[in-house]
Design an enzyme around this catalytic site. Sequence first.
Site, PDB file in Angstrom:
ATOM      1  CB  SER A  50      -9.321  -6.356  -3.500  1.00 24.07           C
ATOM      2  OG  SER A  50     -10.133  -6.139  -2.383  1.00 24.07           O
ATOM      3  NE  ARG A 100      -6.150  -2.767  -4.928  1.00 25.75           N
ATOM      4  CZ  ARG A 100      -7.220  -2.687  -4.114  1.00 25.75           C
ATOM      5  NH1 ARG A 100      -8.377  -3.200  -4.478  1.00 25.75           N
ATOM      6  NH2 ARG A 100      -7.137  -2.054  -2.948  1.00 25.75           N
ATOM      7  N   GLY A 150     -17.988   0.558  -2.864  1.00 21.48           N
ATOM      8  CA  GLY A 150     -17.106   1.590  -2.317  1.00 21.48           C
ATOM      9  C   GLY A 150     -15.758   1.593  -3.008  1.00 21.48           C
ATOM     10  NE  ARG A 171     -19.248   2.009   2.512  1.00 24.87           N
ATOM     11  CZ  ARG A 171     -18.539   1.018   1.989  1.00 24.87           C
ATOM     12  NH1 ARG A 171     -18.999   0.355   0.937  1.00 24.87           N
ATOM     13  NH2 ARG A 171     -17.377   0.686   2.506  1.00 24.87           N
ATOM     14  CD  GLN A 219     -12.729   0.773  -0.340  1.00 30.68           C
ATOM     15  OE1 GLN A 219     -13.249   1.768   0.173  1.00 30.68           O
ATOM     16  NE2 GLN A 219     -13.396  -0.345  -0.549  1.00 30.68           N
ATOM     17  CG  ASP A 249     -13.408  -6.843   3.616  1.00 30.23           C
ATOM     18  OD1 ASP A 249     -13.904  -5.819   4.125  1.00 30.23           O
ATOM     19  OD2 ASP A 249     -12.779  -6.837   2.542  1.00 30.23           O
ATOM     20  CE  LYS A 307     -14.915  -1.864   5.966  1.00 30.28           C
ATOM     21  NZ  LYS A 307     -13.948  -1.486   4.950  1.00 30.28           N
ATOM     22  NE  ARG A 346     -16.567  -8.351   2.477  1.00 28.98           N
ATOM     23  CZ  ARG A 346     -16.031  -8.928   1.403  1.00 28.98           C
ATOM     24  NH1 ARG A 346     -16.159 -10.220   1.219  1.00 28.98           N
ATOM     25  NH2 ARG A 346     -15.386  -8.203   0.503  1.00 28.98           N
TER      26      ARG A 346
HETATM   27  C1  S3P Z   1     -10.871  -2.904  -0.082  1.00 30.59           C
HETATM   28  C2  S3P Z   1     -10.435  -2.332   1.080  1.00 30.59           C
HETATM   29  C3  S3P Z   1     -11.186  -2.413   2.337  1.00 30.59           C
HETATM   30  C4  S3P Z   1     -12.198  -3.537   2.294  1.00 30.59           C
HETATM   31  C5  S3P Z   1     -13.011  -3.544   1.034  1.00 30.59           C
HETATM   32  C6  S3P Z   1     -12.115  -3.684  -0.176  1.00 30.59           C
HETATM   33  C7  S3P Z   1     -10.045  -2.749  -1.299  1.00 30.59           C
HETATM   34  O1  S3P Z   1     -11.898  -1.200   2.539  1.00 30.59           O
HETATM   35  O2  S3P Z   1     -13.035  -3.475   3.428  1.00 30.59           O
HETATM   36  O3  S3P Z   1     -13.929  -4.611   1.050  1.00 30.59           O
HETATM   37  O4  S3P Z   1     -10.285  -3.454  -2.306  1.00 30.59           O
HETATM   38  O5  S3P Z   1      -9.119  -1.919  -1.269  1.00 30.59           O
HETATM   39  P1  S3P Z   1     -11.223   0.087   3.246  1.00 30.59           P
HETATM   40  O6  S3P Z   1     -10.223   0.660   2.325  1.00 30.59           O
HETATM   41  O7  S3P Z   1     -12.377   1.020   3.496  1.00 30.59           O
HETATM   42  O8  S3P Z   1     -10.621  -0.428   4.524  1.00 30.59           O
END
Ligand code: S3P
Length: 427
Positions: free
Chosen positions: A22, A26, A93, A121, A167, A314, A341, A387
Amino acid sequence: MSRLICPAPGIAGEVTLPGDKSISHRYAMLSAVASGRSVLENYATGEDCASTLACLRSLGVRWEREGDRVTIEGRGPDGLQPPSAPLDAGNSGTTMRMLSGILAGQPFASVLQGDASLSKRPMSRIIAPLRQMGARIDGRDGQFPPLSIRGGGLRAVRYELPVASAQVKSCVLLAGLFAPGETVVVEPVETRDHTEIALRRLGAALSAEGGTIAVRGPASLSGQGTRIPSDISSAVFFLAAALLLPGSDLRIRGVGLNPTRAAVLQVLRRMGARIEVRPEGQGAGELEGTLRVRGGLPLEGGEIAGATTAAVIDEIPMLAVLGATSKRGLRIRDGRELRVKETDRIEAVVTNLRRMGADVSEFPDGMAIRGGCRLRGAQLDSFGDHRVAMAFAVAALAADSSSQLRGAGAAAVSFPEFFSTLESVSA
Ligand code: S3P
């Protein structure tokens, strides 16, 4: 790729795991629209974070990668170039949803596509707020990838998230960087705050209080050197393996312990796990430290529901496996998001657990797993989800005979070194 996994007596020693996925996404995206050079150390090694870098290159961003160090030449707030072909987010995603926020701020047209899993998704959750901000954005059937985006001329909005999603929060905040005025996001429950931390570090005017986050645009960010902590979501597979296998004693160093990500440690403790946490200061504004875990004690089990489910979303596949071997079992509710997911994680976990002999009831938003199960060796499937692959690789280590894990290669999406690291600490 199918993989044979044999039971193991324990894991022991010390490991350092790849950088947080994550946080890596970013810093890659923010460094691209910052001014100056950013050096990112311990950048996540998985395919998802490589997809983000590839998309940035197609937008004219120059970067170099040497091992886990990525150097990015920022193009400033107005420097991205129109891509000549669709941008490919692969399985990621986070790439698609967060990059859409940046693309919504660009005065050009772009298309973002993904693999078969990502193409199923839901994207309406980012289409709605970005349209409110003035972007022209559409998806297949109005809600799925590929997304076509024509950005520019954004206005600041106040947006209340209908689902708890870091996200989506991040997508709106990133678009807010390009919208004059204050863009405000209100979240129903707290989600990971890496975007807020990174934005502040790079110089954005951002405030966050009680679930209301505001960023002021137009923002000009400055590139920084950043060391990314190791991914706690990857560490959880090693914690679980150590807890499941009696002869274990494992140390995991440099793990990110940001409180919005570390709820899984409390959940494990509530289930009866003994985990020592030694905080060792902050890197990149994110708390980090060493975890030590010893195996042998059977877990009690319990319930995961409400805001806790969102906080450990997660880690649910791995926690579910631990639930099956716990004394009282584990009930998981309020996890409807698991259905959308990388695969339907409720269905995938229930299917694999049942193949291993567990007694599981499935609900629309979770499952109830009866405890006291002696896991059986079985034909397991990752269903193409990283996962699920890693959770059931660990489950297979604790089974009474060997298992075959179909699609084990999916682990590379977040953790390509997963199997070799596991082997390096296997007794
Ligand atoms: C993430 C947020 C989560 C998480 C994903 C990574 C992120 O998803 O499940 O693996 O990096 O912001 P959601 O925003 O759909 O909850």
